[in-house]
Structure formats: C-alpha cells, structure tokens
Write a protein that holds these residues in place. Structure first.
Motif, short mmCIF file in Angstrom:
data_model
loop_
_atom_site.label_atom_id
_atom_site.label_comp_id
_atom_site.label_asym_id
_atom_site.label_seq_id
_atom_site.Cartn_x
_atom_site.Cartn_y
_atom_site.Cartn_z
N PHE A 1 -30.32 67.64 37.67
CA PHE A 1 -29.70 68.90 38.04
C PHE A 1 -29.69 69.80 36.81
CE2 PHE A 1 -28.08 65.81 41.01
CZ PHE A 1 -28.33 66.45 42.21
N ILE A 2 -30.13 71.00 37.00
CA ILE A 2 -30.30 71.95 35.90
C ILE A 2 -29.09 72.88 35.84
CG2 ILE A 2 -31.86 73.65 34.89
CD1 ILE A 2 -33.12 70.82 35.47
N ASP A 3 -28.55 73.06 34.65
CA ASP A 3 -27.48 74.02 34.41
C ASP A 3 -26.24 73.81 35.26
OD1 ASP A 3 -29.00 75.27 32.47
OD2 ASP A 3 -29.92 76.64 33.90
N LEU A 4 -25.71 72.59 35.27
CA LEU A 4 -24.44 72.35 35.95
C LEU A 4 -23.34 73.14 35.24
CD1 LEU A 4 -24.42 68.48 36.50
CD2 LEU A 4 -24.71 70.25 38.22
N GLU A 5 -22.36 73.59 35.98
CA GLU A 5 -21.23 74.30 35.40
C GLU A 5 -20.16 73.28 35.03
OE1 GLU A 5 -19.74 77.63 37.61
OE2 GLU A 5 -21.74 78.09 38.35
N ILE A 6 -20.24 72.76 33.81
CA ILE A 6 -19.30 71.75 33.33
C ILE A 6 -18.21 72.46 32.53
CG2 ILE A 6 -18.99 69.73 31.87
CD1 ILE A 6 -21.94 69.04 32.48
N HIS A 7 -16.97 72.21 32.91
CA HIS A 7 -15.83 72.82 32.22
C HIS A 7 -15.13 71.74 31.40
CE1 HIS A 7 -16.32 76.52 34.46
NE2 HIS A 7 -16.55 75.76 35.51
N ALA A 8 -14.97 72.00 30.09
CA ALA A 8 -14.27 71.08 29.20
C ALA A 8 -12.77 71.29 29.33
CB ALA A 8 -14.71 71.31 27.77
N THR A 9 -12.03 70.17 29.32
CA THR A 9 -10.58 70.26 29.44
C THR A 9 -9.94 69.06 28.75
OG1 THR A 9 -8.79 70.61 31.02
CG2 THR A 9 -10.47 69.03 31.66
N SER A 10 -8.67 69.18 28.46
CA SER A 10 -7.94 68.07 27.84
C SER A 10 -7.42 67.13 28.93
CB SER A 10 -6.77 68.61 27.03
OG SER A 10 -5.82 69.22 27.89
N ARG A 11 -7.01 65.94 28.52
CA ARG A 11 -6.47 64.96 29.46
C ARG A 11 -5.32 65.54 30.27
NH1 ARG A 11 -6.10 59.60 30.76
NH2 ARG A 11 -7.75 58.97 29.37
N GLY A 12 -4.44 66.27 29.62
CA GLY A 12 -3.28 66.83 30.30
C GLY A 12 -3.61 67.95 31.28
N GLU A 13 -4.80 68.53 31.16
CA GLU A 13 -5.20 69.65 32.02
C GLU A 13 -6.24 69.29 33.07
OE1 GLU A 13 -3.86 72.81 31.95
OE2 GLU A 13 -2.39 71.87 30.63
N VAL A 14 -6.57 68.00 33.20
CA VAL A 14 -7.62 67.59 34.15
C VAL A 14 -7.27 67.99 35.58
CG1 VAL A 14 -8.73 65.59 35.22
CG2 VAL A 14 -8.61 65.76 32.75
N ALA A 15 -6.04 67.75 36.00
CA ALA A 15 -5.65 68.08 37.38
C ALA A 15 -5.85 69.56 37.66
CB ALA A 15 -4.21 67.67 37.64
N ASP B 1 -4.12 61.21 38.43
CA ASP B 1 -3.06 61.08 37.45
C ASP B 1 -3.66 60.47 36.18
OD1 ASP B 1 -3.43 58.42 38.04
OD2 ASP B 1 -1.48 58.15 38.98
N ASP B 2 -2.87 60.38 35.16
CA ASP B 2 -3.34 59.91 33.86
C ASP B 2 -3.94 58.51 33.94
OD1 ASP B 2 -3.58 60.49 31.02
OD2 ASP B 2 -2.16 58.84 30.77
N GLY B 3 -3.35 57.65 34.75
CA GLY B 3 -3.82 56.27 34.86
C GLY B 3 -5.15 56.13 35.58
N GLY B 4 -5.55 57.14 36.35
CA GLY B 4 -6.80 57.07 37.09
C GLY B 4 -7.99 57.61 36.34
N LEU B 5 -7.77 58.02 35.08
CA LEU B 5 -8.86 58.59 34.28
C LEU B 5 -9.43 57.56 33.32
CD1 LEU B 5 -7.25 62.03 33.36
CD2 LEU B 5 -9.04 61.59 35.05
N PRO B 6 -10.72 57.67 32.97
CA PRO B 6 -11.30 56.80 31.94
C PRO B 6 -10.64 57.10 30.59
CG PRO B 6 -13.02 58.03 33.10
CD PRO B 6 -11.70 58.58 33.54
N PRO B 7 -10.83 56.22 29.60
CA PRO B 7 -10.28 56.48 28.27
C PRO B 7 -10.86 57.77 27.69
CG PRO B 7 -11.09 54.23 28.43
CD PRO B 7 -11.51 54.94 29.68
N GLY B 8 -10.09 58.43 26.86
CA GLY B 8 -10.54 59.65 26.19
C GLY B 8 -9.49 60.74 26.28
N GLN B 9 -9.66 61.76 25.46
CA GLN B 9 -8.72 62.88 25.44
C GLN B 9 -9.34 64.17 25.95
OE1 GLN B 9 -5.44 62.57 24.89
NE2 GLN B 9 -5.96 60.40 24.83
N GLU B 10 -10.67 64.27 25.87
CA GLU B 10 -11.38 65.47 26.32
C GLU B 10 -12.31 65.08 27.46
OE1 GLU B 10 -10.81 68.57 25.15
OE2 GLU B 10 -9.23 67.67 23.93
N PHE B 11 -12.30 65.90 28.52
CA PHE B 11 -13.08 65.58 29.70
C PHE B 11 -13.92 66.77 30.13
CE2 PHE B 11 -9.66 62.60 29.67
CZ PHE B 11 -10.23 61.43 30.14
#
Length: 137
Positions: free
Chosen positions: A37-51, A93-103
């Motif tokens: 897939f070319i040029d996906l719109e990926i938005h970077a966010t912190s763990r606390g802002e994923v939702a 929620d926080d427990g359903g995310l993989p390890p890391g701080q930036e997503f």
C-alpha cells in the motif's frame, strides 16, 4: 501486507521505507501474496492518546462502516506487532496495546486504495498459487 491463501491462513504487516525493501524481502514466506500500500496516512501518537487517535481515524472514514483501524508501536522495524480494531470495537485500553510508548494509527486501506500486488515465487522460482488480480494490480 503479507497474506497466505488470500488472508484465510493469516497475514503479517510490515512497515517499509522504499530504501529498506531488501530487509523485508528476505523475511517473507514463499508463495505469499504481497500487497504494498502506497502512502498510507499513518498518524503518530503517544500511548495515552491512542484511543483518541483511533476515534479520529474512525471519524475520518465514517462513510465506510466496515473499516478497521490498525495500531502498531513505532519503535522497531520489520514485522509489525499490530492491534486491529473492528469498526464497532470499543477503543483499546492500555492493557490491550503492544509494548511501547509511541504508536502509529491508520485506517485499514479501502478496497480501491492504491497498491501493488505480487506472489512471492517458491524456492524453484515458480509461482504455484493463482490469485485474482484486482483493479489496482
């Protein structure tokens, strides 16, 4: 995206820059269907802002009521450890995310998204699977 039997036997997602293709090429399985897939719109966010980022991706694609949203940690390279949220799933929620701080968060590509597809040849150089070509192939 690497898929086996058109996705019936699973899939793996890879985040690859144009100059890093060789690192992934050695890792994909033979006879897999590869969709780039070319040029996906990926938005970077912190763990606390994923939702919040998931909800924003859903709102941006509200016309597609079957869209999924993919979440993955930005640290690391190669195969992505992803969480895929169906359209009507509750926000993670926080427990359903993989390890890391930036997503990274992106909506699953639409059926008409720009992509290129190919099947990886087997060890003998032959392709033994048949795939129906899409209009974007």
């Amino acid at each position: 995206m690497e898929r086996w039997a058109g996705g019936k036997l699973g899939r793996r997602l890879w985040l690859v820059a144009a100059d890093e293709l060789s690192s992934v090429a050695a890792s994909v399985k033979r006879q897999a269907l590869i969709s780039a897939f070319i040029d996906l719109e990926i938005h970077a966010t912190s763990r606390g802002e994923v939702a919040r980022a998931v909800e924003a991706a859903r709102r941006a694609h509200s016309d597609d009521d079957v869209a999924e949203v993919v979440i993955f940690p930005l640290a690391g390279d190669g195969e992505l450890r992803t969480v895929t949220m169906e359209w009507d799933d509750p926000s993670p929620d926080d427990g359903g995310l993989p390890p890391g701080q930036e997503f990274g968060v992106f909506p699953w590509p639409a059926e008409d998204a720009v992509c290129r597809e190919a099947v990886v040849p087997g060890d003998d150089g032959c392709v033994t699977a048949r795939w129906v070509a899409s209009s974007t192939s």
